[in-house]
Scaffold this motif. Structure first.
Motif, PDB file in Angstrom:
ATOM      1  N   ARG A  25      -3.450  -3.172   9.038  1.00  0.00           N
ATOM      2  CA  ARG A  25      -3.540  -2.510   7.734  1.00  0.00           C
ATOM      3  C   ARG A  25      -2.360  -2.885   6.844  1.00  0.00           C
ATOM      4  O   ARG A  25      -2.524  -3.165   5.653  1.00  0.00           O
ATOM      5  CB  ARG A  25      -3.617  -0.999   7.916  1.00  0.00           C
ATOM      6  CG  ARG A  25      -4.955  -0.517   8.395  1.00  0.00           C
ATOM      7  CD  ARG A  25      -5.006   1.014   8.449  1.00  0.00           C
ATOM      8  NE  ARG A  25      -6.148   1.436   9.232  1.00  0.00           N
ATOM      9  CZ  ARG A  25      -6.133   1.689  10.543  1.00  0.00           C
ATOM     10  NH1 ARG A  25      -4.999   1.610  11.215  1.00  0.00           N
ATOM     11  NH2 ARG A  25      -7.225   2.053  11.175  1.00  0.00           N
ATOM     12  N   LEU A  28      -2.728  -6.519   5.696  1.00  0.00           N
ATOM     13  CA  LEU A  28      -3.748  -6.638   4.646  1.00  0.00           C
ATOM     14  C   LEU A  28      -3.209  -6.147   3.303  1.00  0.00           C
ATOM     15  O   LEU A  28      -3.457  -6.759   2.263  1.00  0.00           O
ATOM     16  CB  LEU A  28      -5.007  -5.866   5.032  1.00  0.00           C
ATOM     17  CG  LEU A  28      -5.863  -6.521   6.111  1.00  0.00           C
ATOM     18  CD1 LEU A  28      -6.922  -5.546   6.619  1.00  0.00           C
ATOM     19  CD2 LEU A  28      -6.507  -7.797   5.589  1.00  0.00           C
ATOM     20  N   ARG A  29      -2.456  -5.061   3.329  1.00  0.00           N
ATOM     21  CA  ARG A  29      -1.878  -4.551   2.086  1.00  0.00           C
ATOM     22  C   ARG A  29      -0.885  -5.558   1.505  1.00  0.00           C
ATOM     23  O   ARG A  29      -0.872  -5.822   0.312  1.00  0.00           O
ATOM     24  CB  ARG A  29      -1.181  -3.205   2.319  1.00  0.00           C
ATOM     25  CG  ARG A  29      -2.084  -2.083   2.793  1.00  0.00           C
ATOM     26  CD  ARG A  29      -2.845  -1.456   1.723  1.00  0.00           C
ATOM     27  NE  ARG A  29      -1.959  -0.770   0.801  1.00  0.00           N
ATOM     28  CZ  ARG A  29      -2.382  -0.043  -0.185  1.00  0.00           C
ATOM     29  NH1 ARG A  29      -3.656   0.112  -0.390  1.00  0.00           N
ATOM     30  NH2 ARG A  29      -1.535   0.528  -1.013  1.00  0.00           N
ATOM     31  N   ALA A  31      -0.844  -8.718   1.953  1.00  0.00           N
ATOM     32  CA  ALA A  31      -1.535  -9.939   1.551  1.00  0.00           C
ATOM     33  C   ALA A  31      -2.377  -9.728   0.296  1.00  0.00           C
ATOM     34  O   ALA A  31      -3.013 -10.660  -0.185  1.00  0.00           O
ATOM     35  CB  ALA A  31      -2.413 -10.438   2.702  1.00  0.00           C
ATOM     36  N   GLY A  32      -2.382  -8.494  -0.230  1.00  0.00           N
ATOM     37  CA  GLY A  32      -3.083  -8.248  -1.475  1.00  0.00           C
ATOM     38  C   GLY A  32      -4.455  -7.636  -1.338  1.00  0.00           C
ATOM     39  O   GLY A  32      -5.140  -7.434  -2.323  1.00  0.00           O
ATOM     40  N   ASP A  33      -4.875  -7.319  -0.123  1.00  0.00           N
ATOM     41  CA  ASP A  33      -6.162  -6.655   0.068  1.00  0.00           C
ATOM     42  C   ASP A  33      -5.917  -5.155   0.025  1.00  0.00           C
ATOM     43  O   ASP A  33      -5.650  -4.528   1.038  1.00  0.00           O
ATOM     44  CB  ASP A  33      -6.799  -7.052   1.402  1.00  0.00           C
ATOM     45  CG  ASP A  33      -8.144  -6.373   1.634  1.00  0.00           C
ATOM     46  OD1 ASP A  33      -8.601  -5.608   0.760  1.00  0.00           O
ATOM     47  OD2 ASP A  33      -8.749  -6.597   2.692  1.00  0.00           O
ATOM     48  N   GLY A  34      -5.966  -4.583  -1.154  1.00  0.00           N
ATOM     49  CA  GLY A  34      -5.703  -3.161  -1.320  1.00  0.00           C
ATOM     50  C   GLY A  34      -6.912  -2.285  -1.077  1.00  0.00           C
ATOM     51  O   GLY A  34      -6.892  -1.112  -1.409  1.00  0.00           O
ATOM     52  N   GLY A  35      -7.957  -2.819  -0.501  1.00  0.00           N
ATOM     53  CA  GLY A  35      -9.187  -2.064  -0.314  1.00  0.00           C
ATOM     54  C   GLY A  35      -9.099  -0.950   0.703  1.00  0.00           C
ATOM     55  O   GLY A  35      -9.867  -0.004   0.658  1.00  0.00           O
ATOM     56  N   GLN A  36      -8.168  -1.041   1.639  1.00  0.00           N
ATOM     57  CA  GLN A  36      -8.064  -0.021   2.672  1.00  0.00           C
ATOM     58  C   GLN A  36      -6.883   0.894   2.383  1.00  0.00           C
ATOM     59  O   GLN A  36      -5.766   0.440   2.188  1.00  0.00           O
ATOM     60  CB  GLN A  36      -7.874  -0.656   4.044  1.00  0.00           C
ATOM     61  CG  GLN A  36      -9.086  -1.358   4.561  1.00  0.00           C
ATOM     62  CD  GLN A  36      -8.895  -1.750   6.030  1.00  0.00           C
ATOM     63  OE1 GLN A  36      -7.824  -1.604   6.582  1.00  0.00           O
ATOM     64  NE2 GLN A  36      -9.952  -2.224   6.634  1.00  0.00           N
ATOM     65  N   GLU A  37      -7.140   2.169   2.363  1.00  0.00           N
ATOM     66  CA  GLU A  37      -6.076   3.147   2.203  1.00  0.00           C
ATOM     67  C   GLU A  37      -5.532   3.503   3.577  1.00  0.00           C
ATOM     68  O   GLU A  37      -6.268   3.535   4.557  1.00  0.00           O
ATOM     69  CB  GLU A  37      -6.601   4.406   1.513  1.00  0.00           C
ATOM     70  CG  GLU A  37      -6.959   4.195   0.060  1.00  0.00           C
ATOM     71  CD  GLU A  37      -5.748   3.846  -0.783  1.00  0.00           C
ATOM     72  OE1 GLU A  37      -4.669   4.433  -0.573  1.00  0.00           O
ATOM     73  OE2 GLU A  37      -5.883   2.964  -1.646  1.00  0.00           O
TER      74      GLU A  37
END
Length: 75
Positions: A25, A28-29, A31-37
């Motif tokens: 998680r 991913l954050r 790396a710019g994938d902000g889709g998961q909180e």
């Protein structure tokens, strides 16, 4: 992939699945994938609130306290 990132993945593979998911998680954050909180427990939220309140008061660890913490953990 860089050698350092490859080493990090090797280290993460040795961790329990829940810790691997936590690392994933964060990665991913970053790396710019902000889709998961990131879900925080009530205890984690309370700890963050205490930290913010301490910072607002200017209550920070001294250099000696930080050095002792690093020393305690062998860093």
């Amino acid at each position: 992939m860089t050698k350092l990132l490859d080493q990090a993945f090797d280290a993460a593979r040795a961790l329990p699945p829940a810790e691997q998911d936590d690392i994933a998680r964060v990665l991913l954050r970053l790396a710019g994938d902000g889709g998961q909180e990131v879900a925080l427990s009530p205890e984690e939220r309370a700890a963050i609130d205490r930290s913010k309140a301490a910072a607002a008061r200017g209550a920070f660890a001294t250099d000696a306290q930080v050095a002792n913490l690093w020393k305690k953990h062998g860093l």
